[in-house]
Motif scaffolding. Structure first.
Motif: not given
Length: 389
Positions: A290-298
């Protein structure tokens, strides 16, 4: 009623004030877009929520040890070993009510009247205020976008005096997103060799890195840096747990932790017990996908925002390697960041934070921790505002 004199030198948080004002104006029905808050727009990952619910069901609702429960402290130790190959023991860790609380504990325990703390600017607004509240003296080293907002070893060397107690590093940085490389940290460490100066390394944004770049913790670059570094971190930004209030501090100096436990025990005692149990899966990597999904969106938002701002005459944006802020140079329009932000909010309904709040005039901070549609509309309004100046 007389208010204590120490409050006279303490300034309110500009970021919190602007965020509150934007919310108030929005509640009044005004069309406000706020890019002032340092808070992810994502929800806390489900695995963390479920851990909190289970903690309540299991009756983990009592007082805990002041410094935190053993299981959560061990998860912090595991995280630091896994991510940075750093070795810590249980008596090297203290959990506090957010990283801001960890900072306060540290300054209160270490600083005596006249002690100096070196702080690179731009800086997070809280740093100099807490130093001053602790009777210390903030020593500011200026940087700008031409230096990627990072101090050099030479600048550090020139700032050190016999009163220097702490060097404060924030990497990735709030408000600039600048990240110190391993090589830069090594050079900083060489300047400090043979001194008693501690390094306070605020690494809250370490999981939000871009372009495939690897984060280096200050404590991992040498044994000397490990022994002098106090690492402060938390879960607010990486896993969207801002309201949970979870911060921690790690240092190989158990006497320092012991003093902070004594202080915290008389001020707040333990962190919310539910939060401590909820933090375990986050620290153990169970929310990493989930953190990686957020990071990619950022990262996607960063790319759009940087390109858009750099296309506006009079503005230029540093391209950050981490965090979720742009620190935008407005000197092609004005050097008065307070007036720029006040006029922008009044005329276009867009809330930014003036660079003056971070110790660097001529810039504004733009948080891209919101959806892409809002970012694009906000930048459109800023473009109109600048073009009409």
């Amino acid at each position: 009623m007389k208010i204590a004199n120490r409050m006279e030198n303490l300034s309110p948080s500009v970021t919190m004030a602007i965020t509150a004002l934007a919310r108030e104006l929005k509640a009044q029905g005004k069309d406000i877009l706020s890019f002032s808050a340092g808070e992810p727009d994502f929800n806390t990952p489900e695995v963390i929520k479920q851990a909190a619910i289970q903690a309540i069901i299991d009756g983990h609702t009592k007082y805990t040890a002041v410094e935190g429960i053993t299981e959560t402290k061990q998860a912090i130790i595991n995280k630091l070993k896994r991510d940075h190959n750093l070795e810590y023991n249980l008596d090297h860790i203290i959990i506090s009510n957010g990283a801001k609380h960890s900072l306060f504990n540290l300054f209160q325990v270490l600083i005596e009247k006249g002690d100096e703390v070196i702080i690179p600017a731009p800086y997070w607004v809280t740093y100099p205020e807490q130093v001053k509240y602790s009777d210390g003296v903030p020593v500011i080293i200026e940087t700008d976008d031409s230096a990627d907002f990072k101090i050099t070893a030479e600048q550090l060397k020139n700032a050190i005096t016999d009163k220097t107690r702490i060097l404060l590093l924030n990497t990735p940085s709030n408000p600039t997103g600048a990240v110190y490389s391993k090589e830069e940290l090594v050079e900083i460490g060489k300047v400090l060799e043979g001194t008693d100066i501690l390094v306070l390394s605020d690494e809250m944004y370490e999981k939000i890195m871009y372009d495939g770049k690897k984060f280096t913790a200050a404590a991992e670059v040498s044994h000397d840096m490990y022994m002098r570094t106090v690492t402060i971190n938390g879960l607010s930004k990486a896993v969207a747990m801002t309201g949970w209030r979870f911060g921690y501090l790690a240092t190989p100096r158990p006497e320092l932790v012991k003093s902070m436990i004594k202080l915290q025990g008389q001020v707040t005692s333990n962190v919310n017990s539910i939060t401590q149990y909820a933090a375990i899966p986050a620290l153990e990597g169970e929310a990493d996908e989930t953190m990686e999904i957020m990071r990619k969106e950022f990262e996607k938002r960063r790319d759009v925002a940087v390109k858009s701002f750099n296309a506006i005459d009079g503005l230029s944006s540093f391209n950050p390697d981490g965090a979720f802020y742009l620190f935008i140079n407005i000197q092609g329009v004005t050097s008065d960041s307070m007036k720029f932000c006040a006029d922008l909010l009044e005329e276009k309904g867009v809330a930014l934070v003036p660079g003056l709040a971070f110790g660097t005039e001529g810039y504004v901070r733009f948080s891209f921790a919101t959806d892409l549609e809002t970012i694009e509309e906000g930048i459109r309004r800023i473009k109109d505002f600048v073009e009409n100046k």
